[in-house]
Design an enzyme around this catalytic site. Structure first.
Site, PDB file in Angstrom:
ATOM      1  N   SER A  43       0.843  -1.193   0.000  1.00 24.88           N
ATOM      2  CA  SER A  43       0.000   0.000   0.000  1.00 24.88           C
ATOM      3  C   SER A  43       0.877   1.242   0.000  1.00 24.88           C
ATOM      4  O   SER A  43       1.970   1.251   0.596  1.00 24.88           O
ATOM      5  CB  SER A  43      -0.855  -0.016   1.268  1.00 24.88           C
ATOM      6  OG  SER A  43      -1.443   1.248   1.485  1.00 24.88           O
ATOM      7  N   TYR A  54      -1.895  -1.339  10.748  1.00 29.50           N
ATOM      8  CA  TYR A  54      -2.131  -1.937   9.422  1.00 29.50           C
ATOM      9  C   TYR A  54      -1.014  -1.517   8.457  1.00 29.50           C
ATOM     10  O   TYR A  54      -0.402  -2.345   7.775  1.00 29.50           O
ATOM     11  CB  TYR A  54      -3.499  -1.497   8.878  1.00 29.50           C
ATOM     12  CG  TYR A  54      -3.586  -1.559   7.373  1.00 29.50           C
ATOM     13  CD1 TYR A  54      -3.756  -2.777   6.723  1.00 29.50           C
ATOM     14  CD2 TYR A  54      -3.440  -0.408   6.593  1.00 29.50           C
ATOM     15  CE1 TYR A  54      -3.787  -2.838   5.340  1.00 29.50           C
ATOM     16  CE2 TYR A  54      -3.474  -0.453   5.215  1.00 29.50           C
ATOM     17  CZ  TYR A  54      -3.649  -1.673   4.595  1.00 29.50           C
ATOM     18  OH  TYR A  54      -3.662  -1.738   3.229  1.00 29.50           O
ATOM     19  N   LYS A  58       2.361  -3.630   6.443  1.00 35.13           N
ATOM     20  CA  LYS A  58       2.744  -3.600   5.026  1.00 35.13           C
ATOM     21  C   LYS A  58       4.230  -3.253   4.894  1.00 35.13           C
ATOM     22  O   LYS A  58       4.964  -3.879   4.128  1.00 35.13           O
ATOM     23  CB  LYS A  58       1.890  -2.584   4.256  1.00 35.13           C
ATOM     24  CG  LYS A  58       0.420  -2.953   4.150  1.00 35.13           C
ATOM     25  CD  LYS A  58       0.197  -4.164   3.261  1.00 35.13           C
ATOM     26  CE  LYS A  58      -1.263  -4.530   3.127  1.00 35.13           C
ATOM     27  NZ  LYS A  58      -1.474  -5.837   2.476  1.00 35.13           N
TER      28      LYS A  58
HETATM   29  C1  UD1 Z   1      -7.090   4.256   3.857  1.00 38.88           C
HETATM   30  C2  UD1 Z   1      -5.979   3.915   4.804  1.00 38.88           C
HETATM   31  C3  UD1 Z   1      -4.865   3.272   4.025  1.00 38.88           C
HETATM   32  C4  UD1 Z   1      -5.378   2.064   3.273  1.00 38.88           C
HETATM   33  C5  UD1 Z   1      -6.513   2.464   2.364  1.00 38.88           C
HETATM   34  C6  UD1 Z   1      -7.144   1.255   1.739  1.00 38.88           C
HETATM   35  C7  UD1 Z   1      -6.097   5.588   6.619  1.00 38.88           C
HETATM   36  C8  UD1 Z   1      -5.371   6.665   7.339  1.00 38.88           C
HETATM   37  N1  UD1 Z   1      -5.505   5.089   5.523  1.00 38.88           N
HETATM   38  O1  UD1 Z   1      -6.610   5.226   2.954  1.00 38.88           O
HETATM   39  O2  UD1 Z   1      -3.853   2.866   4.926  1.00 38.88           O
HETATM   40  O3  UD1 Z   1      -4.346   1.475   2.507  1.00 38.88           O
HETATM   41  O4  UD1 Z   1      -7.529   3.116   3.134  1.00 38.88           O
HETATM   42  O5  UD1 Z   1      -8.040   1.644   0.751  1.00 38.88           O
HETATM   43  O6  UD1 Z   1      -7.151   5.168   7.015  1.00 38.88           O
HETATM   44  N2  UD1 Z   1     -13.091  10.250   3.857  1.00 38.88           N
HETATM   45  C9  UD1 Z   1     -14.168  11.031   4.229  1.00 38.88           C
HETATM   46  N3  UD1 Z   1     -15.265  10.410   4.725  1.00 38.88           N
HETATM   47  C10 UD1 Z   1     -15.374   9.054   4.842  1.00 38.88           C
HETATM   48  C11 UD1 Z   1     -14.275   8.259   4.451  1.00 38.88           C
HETATM   49  C12 UD1 Z   1     -13.143   8.899   3.972  1.00 38.88           C
HETATM   50  O7  UD1 Z   1     -14.118  12.253   4.128  1.00 38.88           O
HETATM   51  O8  UD1 Z   1     -16.419   8.557   5.303  1.00 38.88           O
HETATM   52  C13 UD1 Z   1     -11.912  10.911   3.269  1.00 38.88           C
HETATM   53  C14 UD1 Z   1     -10.611  10.664   4.012  1.00 38.88           C
HETATM   54  O9  UD1 Z   1     -10.386  11.620   4.992  1.00 38.88           O
HETATM   55  C15 UD1 Z   1      -9.609  10.741   2.842  1.00 38.88           C
HETATM   56  C16 UD1 Z   1     -10.377  10.203   1.644  1.00 38.88           C
HETATM   57  O10 UD1 Z   1     -11.753  10.361   1.973  1.00 38.88           O
HETATM   58  O11 UD1 Z   1      -9.267  12.068   2.577  1.00 38.88           O
HETATM   59  C17 UD1 Z   1     -10.115   8.745   1.359  1.00 38.88           C
HETATM   60  O12 UD1 Z   1     -10.304   7.976   2.539  1.00 38.88           O
HETATM   61  P1  UD1 Z   1     -10.264   6.385   2.520  1.00 38.88           P
HETATM   62  O13 UD1 Z   1     -11.109   5.876   1.424  1.00 38.88           O
HETATM   63  O14 UD1 Z   1     -10.554   5.912   3.902  1.00 38.88           O
HETATM   64  O15 UD1 Z   1      -8.762   6.058   2.115  1.00 38.88           O
HETATM   65  P2  UD1 Z   1      -7.384   6.567   2.788  1.00 38.88           P
HETATM   66  O16 UD1 Z   1      -7.602   7.186   4.089  1.00 38.88           O
HETATM   67  O17 UD1 Z   1      -6.637   7.357   1.773  1.00 38.88           O
END
Ligand code: UD1
Length: 360
Positions: free
Chosen positions: A124, A150, A154
């Protein structure tokens, strides 16, 4: 090639299985079905008209793993199995370290016993932590400033593979650092099937669009990005799956790491808007506090995968939203026929097949 996919019944694994079959490779899967379902592989068989051997087994069981190697005689392994919920890993770190590291130890040991030299590992972009300069490239610092167990697993597995390569120079170890996989196969037959409330943005947005959940919580709008919301590199899962095929087919020596992403980022609001456009409905959202450990921006340099694997992501954010939406509409309960009907499956190291007769 006959490829053994660990965790091959999951979201990414099922898409990898399909792309491999469509390229003429054979696919064998080990999966404990703890966060996946045999139905995904039944559909892969249906789509490809080819057979998948599924072994329902726990990869930390070394005897079962050996039995599966004897029965399936793989040429290569794609290692996708592992726990992947970030929040859960903070709450129960030992389980994450034990599972993700433990199953890798077993796998590598058995690969060496059976002289299987080729491994593609599902890593990742989280291994770049929070301190690397953007866009991160494969030569950026790895393992510094990782915010959760997690992500640590990795980075640790990557280090373990580096060490294995030193003791066994014939091993071909390819590390794929995924950015944010989203979307579904364009048939709408396979896709992401979160068992609980989705942690990731896309499945959440999709469920809000479908009316399953009320609104999206946008985690912060005060980041140093054009609209203040977090920016990520969202890569279509079918493109990602094609990246695994490219890695499997490439002749690479030693350990090689590749970023798999599109090379550019989209903000949370851009994702919600793109989804709303393709689904042709409004998606309510409200801005809440930032999520602990989230970085403002993450995207990568993807030139190395283009040059050395001949792989470039071809699908757009809109394509991914459209495919995710098609999957959501056709499968409102994922692979289950109704909400919350999940029953844990038995563990069985015997080939299971998926009960589909290939069309003539
Ligand atoms: C997350 C994990 C990462 C993992 C990946 C798998 C964290 C810190 N990182 O990445 O280690 O490999 O998932 O796909 O959790 N967001 C919202 N609302 C939500 C969900 C997400 O605003 O309900 C935002 C988050 O703040 C971020 C973006 O959407 O800016 C993407 O979030 P997400 O899909 O959870 O992925 P990552 O955080 O990038």
């Amino acid at each position: 090639m006959r490829a053994l996919l660990t965790g091959g019944a999951g979201y990414i694994g099922s898409h990898v299985a399909l792309e491999l079959l469509e390229r003429g490779h054979e696919v064998v899967v080990i999966d404990d079905l703890s966060n996946s379902s045999r139905e995904s592989l039944r559909r892969v068989e249906e789509l490809s008209g080819r057979k998948v051997d599924l072994y329902v087994a726990d990869l930390s069981d070394i005897d079962a793993t050996r039995e599966i190697f004897v029965a399936s005689n793989p040429d290569a392994v794609i290692h996708l199995a592992g726990l992947k919920a970030v929040g859960e890993s903070v709450a129960d770190p030992i389980r994450y370290y034990r599972t993700n590291l433990g199953c890798t130890f077993t796998l590598v040991q058995v690969m060496r016993e059976f002289r299987v030299k080729k491994l593609v590992f599902s890593s990742s972009a989280t291994v770049y932590g929070t301190i690397a300069d953007l866009p991160v490239s494969e030569s950026s610092v790895v393992g510094q400033g990782i915010t959760n167990p997690y992500g640590q697993t990795k980075a640790m597995i990557e280090q373990i593979l580096q060490d294995v390569a030193v003791t066994d120079p014939e091993m071909q170890l390819t590390i794929l650092r995924y950015f944010n996989p989203i979307g579904a196969h364009e048939s709408g037959r396979i896709g992401e099937d979160p068992r609980q409330v989705p942690n990731n943005l896309l499945p959440f947005v999709s469920q809000v669009a479908a009316g399953v959940r009320e609104e999206v919580s946008v985690f912060g709008d005060g980041f140093a990005t054009p609209d203040g919301t977090g920016v990520r590199d969202y890569v279509h899962v079918v493109d990602l799956a094609r990246g695994h095929v490219a890695a499997l087919e490439a002749s690479l020596g030693g350990v090689r790491a590749f970023n798999l992403g599109t090379g550019h980022g989209s903000s949370v609001l851009q994702v919600i808007k793109a989804f709303s456009r393709v689904a042709r409905r409004s998606i309510p959202y409200k801005v809440v506090a930032p999520r602990l450990g989230d970085v403002a921006v993450s995207y990568g340099n993807v030139v190395k995968a283009a040059e050395e694997l001949g792989w470039v992501a071809q699908r757009t954010l809109e394509d991914a939203c459209r495919d995710a939406w098609r999957w959501q509409l056709a499968n409102p309960y994922g692979y289950s026929s109704q909400a919350n009907s999940f029953v844990p499956e038995r563990l069985d190291p015997k080939p299971d097949g998926c009960g589909v007769v290939p069309p003539p």
